[in-house]
Design a protein around this motif. Structure first.
Motif, PDB file in Angstrom:
ATOM      1  N   LEU A 116       0.827  -1.208   0.000  1.00 33.51           N
ATOM      2  CA  LEU A 116       0.000   0.000   0.000  1.00 33.51           C
ATOM      3  C   LEU A 116       0.861   1.258   0.000  1.00 33.51           C
ATOM      4  N   ALA A 117       2.008   1.202   0.699  1.00 28.58           N
ATOM      5  CA  ALA A 117       2.899   2.362   0.736  1.00 28.58           C
ATOM      6  C   ALA A 117       3.465   2.670  -0.647  1.00 28.58           C
ATOM      7  N   ASP A 118       3.670   1.618  -1.449  1.00 28.79           N
ATOM      8  CA  ASP A 118       4.199   1.799  -2.805  1.00 28.79           C
ATOM      9  C   ASP A 118       3.147   2.340  -3.766  1.00 28.79           C
ATOM     10  N   HIS A 119       1.874   2.252  -3.363  1.00 27.96           N
ATOM     11  CA  HIS A 119       0.787   2.622  -4.278  1.00 27.96           C
ATOM     12  C   HIS A 119      -0.073   3.750  -3.725  1.00 27.96           C
ATOM     13  N   THR A 120       0.484   4.535  -2.836  1.00 29.72           N
ATOM     14  CA  THR A 120      -0.243   5.689  -2.313  1.00 29.72           C
ATOM     15  C   THR A 120       0.710   6.865  -2.184  1.00 29.72           C
ATOM     16  N   ASP A 121       0.158   8.058  -2.322  1.00 29.31           N
ATOM     17  CA  ASP A 121       0.971   9.261  -2.225  1.00 29.31           C
ATOM     18  C   ASP A 121       1.047   9.796  -0.799  1.00 29.31           C
ATOM     19  N   ASN A 122       0.182   9.296   0.073  1.00 30.46           N
ATOM     20  CA  ASN A 122       0.152   9.798   1.447  1.00 30.46           C
ATOM     21  C   ASN A 122       0.069   8.624   2.410  1.00 30.46           C
ATOM     22  N   SER A 123       1.240   8.211   2.932  1.00 32.76           N
ATOM     23  CA  SER A 123       1.312   6.997   3.744  1.00 32.76           C
ATOM     24  C   SER A 123       0.758   7.173   5.153  1.00 32.76           C
ATOM     25  N   ILE A 124       0.464   8.399   5.593  1.00 36.66           N
ATOM     26  CA  ILE A 124       0.029   8.586   6.983  1.00 36.66           C
ATOM     27  C   ILE A 124      -1.322   7.937   7.250  1.00 36.66           C
ATOM     28  N   TRP A 125      -2.090   7.654   6.194  1.00 36.15           N
ATOM     29  CA  TRP A 125      -3.415   7.067   6.385  1.00 36.15           C
ATOM     30  C   TRP A 125      -3.387   5.552   6.348  1.00 36.15           C
ATOM     31  N   LEU A 126      -2.204   4.954   6.284  1.00 40.19           N
ATOM     32  CA  LEU A 126      -2.103   3.493   6.212  1.00 40.19           C
ATOM     33  C   LEU A 126      -2.162   2.824   7.577  1.00 40.19           C
ATOM     34  N   TYR A 127      -1.657   3.487   8.603  1.00 43.05           N
ATOM     35  CA  TYR A 127      -1.395   2.816   9.880  1.00 43.05           C
ATOM     36  C   TYR A 127      -2.637   2.387  10.658  1.00 43.05           C
ATOM     37  N   PRO A 128      -3.829   2.976  10.427  1.00 45.32           N
ATOM     38  CA  PRO A 128      -5.016   2.425  11.102  1.00 45.32           C
ATOM     39  C   PRO A 128      -5.287   0.959  10.763  1.00 45.32           C
ATOM     40  N   ILE A 129      -4.731   0.482   9.630  1.00 46.02           N
ATOM     41  CA  ILE A 129      -4.899  -0.943   9.270  1.00 46.02           C
ATOM     42  C   ILE A 129      -4.296  -1.833  10.340  1.00 46.02           C
ATOM     43  N   LEU A 130      -3.277  -1.339  11.033  1.00 46.00           N
ATOM     44  CA  LEU A 130      -2.656  -2.127  12.093  1.00 46.00           C
ATOM     45  C   LEU A 130      -3.639  -2.406  13.230  1.00 46.00           C
ATOM     46  N   GLY A 131      -4.688  -1.594  13.343  1.00 50.93           N
ATOM     47  CA  GLY A 131      -5.668  -1.776  14.404  1.00 50.93           C
ATOM     48  C   GLY A 131      -6.494  -3.040  14.268  1.00 50.93           C
ATOM     49  N   LEU A 132      -6.458  -3.678  13.097  1.00 53.43           N
ATOM     50  CA  LEU A 132      -7.198  -4.934  12.919  1.00 53.43           C
ATOM     51  C   LEU A 132      -6.682  -6.006  13.875  1.00 53.43           C
ATOM     52  N   GLY A 133      -5.382  -6.003  14.130  1.00 51.67           N
ATOM     53  CA  GLY A 133      -4.796  -7.007  15.016  1.00 51.67           C
ATOM     54  C   GLY A 133      -5.264  -6.860  16.453  1.00 51.67           C
ATOM     55  N   PRO A 134      -5.106  -5.684  17.063  1.00 55.57           N
ATOM     56  CA  PRO A 134      -5.618  -5.501  18.419  1.00 55.57           C
ATOM     57  C   PRO A 134      -7.103  -5.790  18.547  1.00 55.57           C
ATOM     58  N   ALA A 135      -7.900  -5.428  17.533  1.00 58.75           N
ATOM     59  CA  ALA A 135      -9.340  -5.704  17.594  1.00 58.75           C
ATOM     60  C   ALA A 135      -9.596  -7.211  17.686  1.00 58.75           C
ATOM     61  N   PHE A 136      -8.877  -7.982  16.874  1.00 57.23           N
ATOM     62  CA  PHE A 136      -9.026  -9.430  16.903  1.00 57.23           C
ATOM     63  C   PHE A 136      -8.564  -9.992  18.240  1.00 57.23           C
ATOM     64  N   GLY A 137      -7.429  -9.517  18.727  1.00 63.40           N
ATOM     65  CA  GLY A 137      -6.898 -10.008  20.004  1.00 63.40           C
ATOM     66  C   GLY A 137      -7.815  -9.710  21.169  1.00 63.40           C
ATOM     67  N   LEU A 138      -8.390  -8.497  21.195  1.00 64.54           N
ATOM     68  CA  LEU A 138      -9.321  -8.131  22.263  1.00 64.54           C
ATOM     69  C   LEU A 138     -10.565  -9.005  22.220  1.00 64.54           C
ATOM     70  N   TYR A 139     -11.045  -9.290  21.026  1.00 66.26           N
ATOM     71  CA  TYR A 139     -12.215 -10.158  20.882  1.00 66.26           C
ATOM     72  C   TYR A 139     -11.910 -11.566  21.394  1.00 66.26           C
ATOM     73  N   ALA A 140     -10.705 -12.063  21.060  1.00 66.35           N
ATOM     74  CA  ALA A 140     -10.332 -13.404  21.496  1.00 66.35           C
ATOM     75  C   ALA A 140     -10.262 -13.497  23.020  1.00 66.35           C
ATOM     76  N   LEU A 141      -9.779 -12.453  23.665  1.00 67.65           N
ATOM     77  CA  LEU A 141      -9.654 -12.455  25.113  1.00 67.65           C
ATOM     78  C   LEU A 141     -11.002 -12.309  25.810  1.00 67.65           C
ATOM     79  N   ARG A 142     -11.952 -11.678  25.163  1.00 69.73           N
ATOM     80  CA  ARG A 142     -13.255 -11.432  25.780  1.00 69.73           C
ATOM     81  C   ARG A 142     -14.211 -12.592  25.617  1.00 69.73           C
ATOM     82  N   LYS A 143     -13.946 -13.508  24.666  1.00 70.18           N
ATOM     83  CA  LYS A 143     -14.901 -14.589  24.386  1.00 70.18           C
ATOM     84  C   LYS A 143     -15.105 -15.469  25.599  1.00 70.18           C
TER      85      LYS A 143
END
Length: 385
Positions: free
Chosen positions: A358-385
């Motif tokens: 995505l960094a190679d195909h976008t002109d503004n990389s600052i909007w990429l990092y929220p994608i990293l939030g998918l991991g914590p969301a999954f981990g929090l869900y796993a811990l709460r089940k």
């Protein structure tokens, strides 16, 4: 039985020395690839090949239950020596891209006998307060990961070989120290023979499965965040026309995670590993979502925010490892730690490559990092089940 006073410090220092191999290539990437003309993001491949080697190594160790069948201290020493040799091979004259990536793959493969095996050694000594012990140990991993950036700060525009040689020597010293000063622990229970099918046996245990899934969510974010820290700093420099020292601040930001690992380990003695892991994952997930707005802050606040993010992105790691170790049967503890590392680091490749693409195909990389939030969301869900 109380371990001798020097056991944990030796494990911590050896882990720090040996894991300095991890980012050694990345710290001097500009010097290594200066003569290569490539049409792809070689930085992403360079780290991914280390991760890929680590995955193949941990999978091999787990399937063969090596850390549970043989002396973990001896395995640690052998892998430290072989990892150092792979690291030194980066100094081959006229190195090709194939040689470069193969060397990083080999380094990652032998790190599989260092990082999870180091945690296995600690768990064989510290039956009580394991979260505290692993907090110190993962803190050593954090400093080891950041250390090549620190070395490179003092050798910029000089000889990048100093980083490679220094980290290789440290790994050799770390391997020898474990073998000489840390014999197999009193709580070690060896598996007498090869046991196939132990991986499915482990994941049939509910507490092991929940801890592992939480760890997997954490890993989606961790190494990609670490890898992109220099890129974040360069982006900020470009936006605001300032000159933040990249190597120095990469070391400082990553290194602050060692503090949170230690404090998280101490806090876990009072509130438990699960609560420490959950709160850390939640806060780092919030930073992922808020990350684009960090680039509009003043320089000091921006750097401070990255340091805080770096603290919470790693403070859950030793607690997840503690939960995994406690949930696994004692005779399979090494294999349990190794297989969760294997899967977790496989996830990092997907995350790294996705953001690199995505960094190679976008002109503004600052909007990429929220994608990293998918991991914590999954981990929090796993811990709460």
């Amino acid at each position: 039985m109380k371990p001798k006073f020097y056991i944990l410090p030796v494990i911590i220092i050896s882990q720090f020395f040996c894991t300095s191999l991890w980012f050694a290539g990345n710290a001097v990437i500009d010097d290594l690839v200066r003569h290569f003309d490539t049409d792809f993001n070689i930085l992403g491949y360079l780290l991914s090949f280390v991760q890929f080697g680590f995955i193949i190594g941990t999978l091999t160790f787990a399937l063969l239950t090596l850390a549970d069948r043989f002396s973990p201290s001896r395995i640690f020493m052998i892998c430290a020596f072989l990892g150092a040799l792979c690291n030194l091979s980066l100094l081959i004259p006229n190195i090709t891209i194939f040689n470069l990536l193969t060397a990083r793959f080999g380094t990652g493969f032998f790190l599989a006998g260092i990082y999870p095996v180091g945690m296995k050694i600690a768990s064989d000594y510290y039956k009580d307060g394991l979260g505290k012990a692993l907090g110190f140990l993962v803190g050593a991993l954090v400093l080891g990961t950041a250390f090549p950036h620190f070395i490179n700060q003092f050798y910029q525009n000089q000889d990048f070989k100093a980083v490679i040689i220094a980290t290789s020597i440290l790994a050799l010293v770390g391997g020898i120290s474990i073998q000489v000063f840390v014999p197999d622990g009193p709580y070690r229970k060896a598996v007498p023979k090869l046991q196939l099918g132990v991986i499915t046996q482990l994941f049939d245990i509910l507490s092991f499965r929940k801890a592992s899934f939480g760890y997997f969510g954490h890993m989606w974010e961790l190494y990609t965040f670490w890898m992109f820290i220099p890129i974040m700093l360069k982006t900020y420099n470009s936006i605001h026309h300032v000159k933040i020292p990249i190597s120095l601040w990469s070391f400082i930001i990553i290194g602050t995670g060692a503090i949170s690992c230690i404090f998280g380990g101490l806090i876990s003695l009072k509130i438990g590993s699960k609560k420490v892991a959950y709160q850390s994952l939640l806060i780092s997930g919030i930073f992922c979502l808020a990350s684009p707005f960090l680039f509009f802050l003043s320089k000091d606040i921006f750097l401070g925010a990255l340091c805080i993010w770096a603290m919470f992105v790693i403070s859950d790691s030793p607690q997840f490892s503690t939960m995994v170790a406690v949930a696994a049967p004692p005779e399979l503890r090494g294999t349990g730690l190794t297989i969760t590392n294997c899967i977790g680091f496989a996830i990092t490749i997907a995350s790294i490559q996705l953001l690199s693409f995505l960094a190679d195909h976008t002109d503004n990389s600052i909007w990429l990092y929220p994608i990293l939030g998918l991991g914590p969301a999954f981990g929090l869900y796993a811990l709460r089940k």
